[in-house]
Design a protein around this motif. Structure first.
Motif, PDB file in Angstrom:
ATOM      1  N   ARG A  53      34.901  44.796  46.181  1.00  0.00           N
ATOM      2  CA  ARG A  53      34.488  45.876  47.076  1.00  0.00           C
ATOM      3  C   ARG A  53      32.998  46.167  46.921  1.00  0.00           C
ATOM      4  NH1 ARG A  53      39.752  49.110  45.652  1.00  0.00           N
ATOM      5  NH2 ARG A  53      41.179  48.027  47.055  1.00  0.00           N
ATOM      6  N   THR A  54      32.352  46.453  48.016  1.00  0.00           N
ATOM      7  CA  THR A  54      30.920  46.772  47.963  1.00  0.00           C
ATOM      8  C   THR A  54      30.683  48.251  47.702  1.00  0.00           C
ATOM      9  OG1 THR A  54      30.889  46.969  50.373  1.00  0.00           O
ATOM     10  CG2 THR A  54      30.239  44.848  49.442  1.00  0.00           C
ATOM     11  N   LYS A  55      31.667  49.082  48.020  1.00  0.00           N
ATOM     12  CA  LYS A  55      31.585  50.512  47.694  1.00  0.00           C
ATOM     13  C   LYS A  55      32.562  50.762  46.554  1.00  0.00           C
ATOM     14  CE  LYS A  55      30.095  52.094  52.175  1.00  0.00           C
ATOM     15  NZ  LYS A  55      30.195  53.061  53.232  1.00  0.00           N
ATOM     16  N   ILE A  56      32.014  51.102  45.379  1.00  0.00           N
ATOM     17  CA  ILE A  56      32.851  51.292  44.208  1.00  0.00           C
ATOM     18  C   ILE A  56      32.964  52.775  43.875  1.00  0.00           C
ATOM     19  CG2 ILE A  56      32.475  48.987  43.274  1.00  0.00           C
ATOM     20  CD1 ILE A  56      30.299  50.128  41.482  1.00  0.00           C
ATOM     21  N   THR A  57      33.988  53.101  43.083  1.00  0.00           N
ATOM     22  CA  THR A  57      34.300  54.506  42.800  1.00  0.00           C
ATOM     23  C   THR A  57      33.744  54.990  41.466  1.00  0.00           C
ATOM     24  OG1 THR A  57      36.413  53.891  41.807  1.00  0.00           O
ATOM     25  CG2 THR A  57      36.399  54.389  44.178  1.00  0.00           C
ATOM     26  N   ILE A  58      33.052  54.137  40.736  1.00  0.00           N
ATOM     27  CA  ILE A  58      32.434  54.535  39.474  1.00  0.00           C
ATOM     28  C   ILE A  58      30.962  54.138  39.521  1.00  0.00           C
ATOM     29  CG2 ILE A  58      34.580  54.372  38.147  1.00  0.00           C
ATOM     30  CD1 ILE A  58      33.612  51.687  37.039  1.00  0.00           C
ATOM     31  N   PRO A  59      30.132  54.768  38.701  1.00  0.00           N
ATOM     32  CA  PRO A  59      28.713  54.394  38.701  1.00  0.00           C
ATOM     33  C   PRO A  59      28.507  52.922  38.331  1.00  0.00           C
ATOM     34  CG  PRO A  59      29.054  56.453  37.509  1.00  0.00           C
ATOM     35  CD  PRO A  59      30.413  55.880  37.797  1.00  0.00           C
ATOM     36  N   GLU A  60      27.523  52.318  38.955  1.00  0.00           N
ATOM     37  CA  GLU A  60      27.210  50.908  38.707  1.00  0.00           C
ATOM     38  C   GLU A  60      26.965  50.651  37.217  1.00  0.00           C
ATOM     39  OE1 GLU A  60      23.555  48.169  40.012  1.00  0.00           O
ATOM     40  OE2 GLU A  60      24.646  49.043  41.702  1.00  0.00           O
ATOM     41  N   LYS A  61      26.294  51.581  36.545  1.00  0.00           N
ATOM     42  CA  LYS A  61      26.038  51.423  35.109  1.00  0.00           C
ATOM     43  C   LYS A  61      27.337  51.332  34.317  1.00  0.00           C
ATOM     44  CE  LYS A  61      21.440  53.303  34.561  1.00  0.00           C
ATOM     45  NZ  LYS A  61      20.573  54.167  33.779  1.00  0.00           N
ATOM     46  N   GLU A  62      28.369  52.034  34.768  1.00  0.00           N
ATOM     47  CA  GLU A  62      29.661  51.985  34.081  1.00  0.00           C
ATOM     48  C   GLU A  62      30.321  50.623  34.263  1.00  0.00           C
ATOM     49  OE1 GLU A  62      32.997  53.112  31.825  1.00  0.00           O
ATOM     50  OE2 GLU A  62      30.929  53.798  31.875  1.00  0.00           O
ATOM     51  N   VAL A  63      30.171  50.029  35.434  1.00  0.00           N
ATOM     52  CA  VAL A  63      30.696  48.676  35.664  1.00  0.00           C
ATOM     53  C   VAL A  63      30.052  47.718  34.669  1.00  0.00           C
ATOM     54  CG1 VAL A  63      30.798  46.740  37.291  1.00  0.00           C
ATOM     55  CG2 VAL A  63      31.177  49.078  38.104  1.00  0.00           C
ATOM     56  N   TYR A  64      28.732  47.771  34.566  1.00  0.00           N
ATOM     57  CA  TYR A  64      28.023  46.886  33.637  1.00  0.00           C
ATOM     58  C   TYR A  64      28.397  47.176  32.186  1.00  0.00           C
ATOM     59  CZ  TYR A  64      25.199  45.345  37.573  1.00  0.00           C
ATOM     60  OH  TYR A  64      24.788  44.814  38.765  1.00  0.00           O
ATOM     61  N   ARG A  65      28.597  48.447  31.846  1.00  0.00           N
ATOM     62  CA  ARG A  65      28.974  48.804  30.480  1.00  0.00           C
ATOM     63  C   ARG A  65      30.330  48.203  30.114  1.00  0.00           C
ATOM     64  NH1 ARG A  65      32.156  51.462  27.501  1.00  0.00           N
ATOM     65  NH2 ARG A  65      33.343  52.366  29.205  1.00  0.00           N
ATOM     66  N   ARG A  66      31.279  48.261  31.044  1.00  0.00           N
ATOM     67  CA  ARG A  66      32.614  47.718  30.783  1.00  0.00           C
ATOM     68  C   ARG A  66      32.582  46.197  30.652  1.00  0.00           C
ATOM     69  NH1 ARG A  66      36.521  51.433  34.732  1.00  0.00           N
ATOM     70  NH2 ARG A  66      35.818  53.428  33.872  1.00  0.00           N
ATOM     71  N   ILE A  67      31.812  45.542  31.499  1.00  0.00           N
ATOM     72  CA  ILE A  67      31.699  44.082  31.408  1.00  0.00           C
ATOM     73  C   ILE A  67      31.001  43.691  30.104  1.00  0.00           C
ATOM     74  CG2 ILE A  67      30.650  42.031  32.442  1.00  0.00           C
ATOM     75  CD1 ILE A  67      31.080  43.410  35.188  1.00  0.00           C
ATOM     76  N   LYS A  68      29.953  44.423  29.745  1.00  0.00           N
ATOM     77  CA  LYS A  68      29.234  44.138  28.499  1.00  0.00           C
ATOM     78  C   LYS A  68      30.161  44.324  27.297  1.00  0.00           C
ATOM     79  CE  LYS A  68      25.084  45.240  25.898  1.00  0.00           C
ATOM     80  NZ  LYS A  68      23.860  46.046  25.852  1.00  0.00           N
ATOM     81  N   LYS A  69      31.005  45.342  27.325  1.00  0.00           N
ATOM     82  CA  LYS A  69      31.959  45.563  26.236  1.00  0.00           C
ATOM     83  C   LYS A  69      32.874  44.349  26.083  1.00  0.00           C
ATOM     84  CE  LYS A  69      35.769  48.531  24.845  1.00  0.00           C
ATOM     85  NZ  LYS A  69      36.852  49.315  25.393  1.00  0.00           N
ATOM     86  N   ASP A  70      33.359  43.808  27.206  1.00  0.00           N
ATOM     87  CA  ASP A  70      34.211  42.617  27.163  1.00  0.00           C
ATOM     88  C   ASP A  70      33.442  41.425  26.588  1.00  0.00           C
ATOM     89  OD1 ASP A  70      36.294  44.038  28.288  1.00  0.00           O
ATOM     90  OD2 ASP A  70      36.129  43.110  30.268  1.00  0.00           O
ATOM     91  N   LEU A  71      32.222  41.240  27.032  1.00  0.00           N
ATOM     92  CA  LEU A  71      31.407  40.124  26.555  1.00  0.00           C
ATOM     93  C   LEU A  71      31.151  40.235  25.054  1.00  0.00           C
ATOM     94  CD1 LEU A  71      29.772  37.580  27.087  1.00  0.00           C
ATOM     95  CD2 LEU A  71      27.838  39.048  27.709  1.00  0.00           C
ATOM     96  N   LEU A  72      30.815  41.422  24.594  1.00  0.00           N
ATOM     97  CA  LEU A  72      30.573  41.615  23.160  1.00  0.00           C
ATOM     98  C   LEU A  72      31.843  41.366  22.350  1.00  0.00           C
ATOM     99  CD1 LEU A  72      28.216  44.731  23.234  1.00  0.00           C
ATOM    100  CD2 LEU A  72      27.603  42.341  22.796  1.00  0.00           C
ATOM    101  N   PHE A  73      32.994  41.763  22.893  1.00  0.00           N
ATOM    102  CA  PHE A  73      34.255  41.487  22.215  1.00  0.00           C
ATOM    103  C   PHE A  73      34.460  39.985  22.061  1.00  0.00           C
ATOM    104  CE2 PHE A  73      38.613  40.174  22.148  1.00  0.00           C
ATOM    105  CZ  PHE A  73      39.149  40.942  21.121  1.00  0.00           C
ATOM    106  N   LEU A  74      34.234  39.243  23.148  1.00  0.00           N
ATOM    107  CA  LEU A  74      34.401  37.788  23.100  1.00  0.00           C
ATOM    108  C   LEU A  74      33.476  37.154  22.068  1.00  0.00           C
ATOM    109  CD1 LEU A  74      34.730  36.332  26.710  1.00  0.00           C
ATOM    110  CD2 LEU A  74      36.349  36.177  24.832  1.00  0.00           C
ATOM    111  N   LYS A  75      32.225  37.548  22.078  1.00  0.00           N
ATOM    112  CA  LYS A  75      31.255  36.995  21.122  1.00  0.00           C
ATOM    113  C   LYS A  75      31.667  37.297  19.686  1.00  0.00           C
ATOM    114  CE  LYS A  75      27.086  36.923  23.962  1.00  0.00           C
ATOM    115  NZ  LYS A  75      25.705  37.423  24.089  1.00  0.00           N
TER     116      LYS A  75
END
Length: 81
Positions: A53-75
């Motif tokens: 979706r191009t219109k999201i319901t949470i702040p863009e920074k929160e999207v990046y924070r959640r993805i970064k959390k997943d990436l850090l977990f994997l590493k």
């Protein structure tokens, strides 16, 4: 797979919160010298971004924070395996 009401359900959850034991999985890859690419594919709640979706319901920074959390977990899981 994630837990809902104490039972495993086919729901999308952040990496490390589901039923996959990544430390064990990665340790087996290392033990048997299986070299495979590891990629991160996110389907858990990202305010609609996970569905394209191009219109999201949470702040863009929160999207990046959640993805970064997943990436850090994997590493970290790879490093500790």
């Amino acid at each position: 797979m994630g837990k809902k009401d104490g039972k495993w359900q086919p729901i999308n959850v952040p990496i490390g919160e589901g039923m996959v034991d990544f430390n064990r999985y990665f340790s087996l890859l290392k033990k048997y010298k299986i070299n495979v690419p590891v990629s991160l594919h996110v389907e858990h709640n990202l305010g609609g971004a996970e569905k394209g979706r191009t219109k999201i319901t949470i702040p863009e920074k929160e999207v990046y924070r959640r993805i970064k959390k997943d990436l850090l977990f994997l590493k970290e899981a790879w490093k500790n395996a």
